[in-house]
Design a protein around this motif. Structure first.
Motif, PDB file in Angstrom:
ATOM      1  N   GLN A 168      42.763  41.768  35.943  1.00  0.00           N
ATOM      2  CA  GLN A 168      43.959  42.523  35.565  1.00  0.00           C
ATOM      3  C   GLN A 168      44.329  43.507  36.679  1.00  0.00           C
ATOM      4  O   GLN A 168      43.531  44.379  37.039  1.00  0.00           O
ATOM      5  N   ARG A 169      45.526  43.371  37.180  1.00  0.00           N
ATOM      6  CA  ARG A 169      45.959  44.143  38.347  1.00  0.00           C
ATOM      7  C   ARG A 169      45.894  45.645  38.110  1.00  0.00           C
ATOM      8  O   ARG A 169      45.558  46.412  39.015  1.00  0.00           O
ATOM      9  N   ASN A 170      46.225  46.090  36.902  1.00  0.00           N
ATOM     10  CA  ASN A 170      46.239  47.537  36.666  1.00  0.00           C
ATOM     11  C   ASN A 170      44.833  48.148  36.663  1.00  0.00           C
ATOM     12  O   ASN A 170      44.675  49.361  36.761  1.00  0.00           O
ATOM     13  N   GLY A 174      44.214  44.459  42.481  1.00  0.00           N
ATOM     14  CA  GLY A 174      44.607  43.206  43.110  1.00  0.00           C
ATOM     15  C   GLY A 174      43.505  42.185  42.964  1.00  0.00           C
ATOM     16  O   GLY A 174      42.408  42.491  42.454  1.00  0.00           O
ATOM     17  N   GLY A 175      43.764  40.977  43.415  1.00  0.00           N
ATOM     18  CA  GLY A 175      42.796  39.895  43.288  1.00  0.00           C
ATOM     19  C   GLY A 175      41.925  39.750  44.517  1.00  0.00           C
ATOM     20  O   GLY A 175      41.373  40.721  45.034  1.00  0.00           O
ATOM     21  N   ASP A 230      46.502  38.241  36.069  1.00  0.00           N
ATOM     22  CA  ASP A 230      47.736  38.460  36.830  1.00  0.00           C
ATOM     23  C   ASP A 230      47.474  38.878  38.270  1.00  0.00           C
ATOM     24  O   ASP A 230      48.272  39.575  38.889  1.00  0.00           O
ATOM     25  N   VAL A 231      46.325  38.434  38.823  1.00  0.00           N
ATOM     26  CA  VAL A 231      46.002  38.730  40.215  1.00  0.00           C
ATOM     27  C   VAL A 231      45.855  37.426  40.991  1.00  0.00           C
ATOM     28  O   VAL A 231      45.547  36.377  40.419  1.00  0.00           O
ATOM     29  N   VAL A 338      48.869  44.538  49.553  1.00  0.00           N
ATOM     30  CA  VAL A 338      49.233  44.337  48.145  1.00  0.00           C
ATOM     31  C   VAL A 338      50.754  44.319  47.994  1.00  0.00           C
ATOM     32  O   VAL A 338      51.317  43.450  47.299  1.00  0.00           O
TER      33      VAL A 338
END
Length: 351
Positions: A168-170, A174-175, A230-231, A338
């Motif tokens: 989860q990006r938050n 980031g991935g 979502d990453v 990012v």
């Protein structure tokens, strides 16, 4: 201060358990406290290593008067608040990378550390690798001539489960461009001794992570599983230095790679020779053609374990291998990556 650094480890997950093991067996460190919000896994780790005290609240843990240092091994979005609390309690802090989710958070941490006269150090593990130190010495002595290009890659066939913090990006920031890319950015800039990045390009995609089947059925897309993912799980970045050198970063959490190949690598090209890691190999033209020299002679002047280096710096009042200016420079580059990956546009970086 005592002969051994008295540490509290915040986080009892995979990273926390590894830090507890390393600090316990290290010659200059001991773990006197453990903190995690999940009592069962924390208690199991406490019992395994006979850690004297266990806490559920990091605010309480960092305030303990007999602590010298705090090791932060929590999810990324908790790095800044835990580190800030520890610094305000006048504890030295070693934190898993990334240091923070963005440069604003990182700047506040660096400024607080300086105000409290505490050591703050991100665990940039790749810097301490023997091969990295050999490469750095080789570059310092001009063995490569003028360096005109470098690239680094980290490819791992392993991605987080949807719904976990890393997906989860938050919470993660980031991935794979953050998880794997950030250490590579730090390593390349450190090896070249050049943190002056003028512009970054980046691209990231979600190709593997949201699916349960690593090998999809023929002609059918794998079914998505519940939970947020979502990453990016594959991504590349290009850094343009102010001297117009280009550095490439390649990262992936998924893919089809040869099992006998190392998952990490670095290649640096110069006008006289080139370098490859890992292990450290120098390629240059010899009397009989191209020769490959395996570099293995250098003994580092500091511990190869960054946790023991951190302890040595605190106990002996030595300068760490990672400076505050370098921490912030790397964070700004990662922030740019990012943004560039999300927008599809190059991002200029301010000095």
């Amino acid at each position: 201060m005592a002969e051994r650094l008295r540490c509290a480890v915040i986080g009892a997950g995979v990273a926390g358990a590894e830090w507890v093991a390393r600090l316990t067996r290290g010659p200059r460190t001991t773990v006197v406290a453990l903190c995690d919000a999940h009592p069962q896994r924390a208690r199991e780790l406490q019992e395994r290593y006979r850690i004297p005290r266990l806490y559920a609240s990091f605010e309480e843990a960092v305030e303990q008067p007999d602590l010298d240092a705090v090791v932060v091994a929590a999810p990324n979005h908790l790095h800044a608040p835990i580190t800030l609390a520890a610094l305000k309690a006048r504890k030295h802090v070693l934190v898993e990378t990334p240091l923070a989710l963005n440069a604003k958070e990182a700047t506040r941490l660096v400024e607080t550390a300086q105000a409290m006269k505490c050591l703050l150090m991100p665990a940039q593990e790749l810097r301490f690798n023997r091969a990295s130190q050999l490469a750095r010495a080789c570059l310092h002595h001009g063995e490569l001539g003028e360096v005109f290009h470098a690239r680094a890659w980290w490819r791992r066939h392993q991605w987080p489960r949807p719904g976990t913090w890393r997906a989860q990006r938050n919470q993660s920031g980031g991935g794979c461009l953050v998880d794997l890319g950030q250490p590579l950015v730090d390593l390349l800039l450190y090896l070249l001794n050049d943190f002056q990045v003028a512009q970054v390009y980046a691209s990231g995609q979600i190709l593997f992570g949201p699916h349960t089947n690593h090998e999809p059925e023929p002609n059918r897309a794998p079914a998505p599983v519940a939970g947020i993912f979502d990453v990016e799980d594959t991504g590349t970045a290009c850094l343009v230095l102010k001297n117009n050198r280009w550095l490439n970063i390649e990262t992936s959490w998924g893919g089809h790679f040869q099992g006998d190949e190392p998952e990490q690598g670095v290649e640096i090209l110069g006008t006289k020779a080139s370098l490859r890691l890992f292990p450290a190999r120098l390629y240059r033209q010899g009397n009989l053609g191209m020769e490959c020299i395996l570099l293995n002679a250098l003994k580092p002047s500091h511990p190869e374990d960054c946790g023991q280096h951190f302890a040595q710096c605190v106990l002996e009042n030595k300068k760490p291998l990672i400076t505050p200016a370098e921490m912030l420079a790397v964070q700004r580059v990662v922030d740019g990556i990012v943004v560039a990956a999300a927008s599809g546009k190059p991002v200029p970086l301010k000095p």
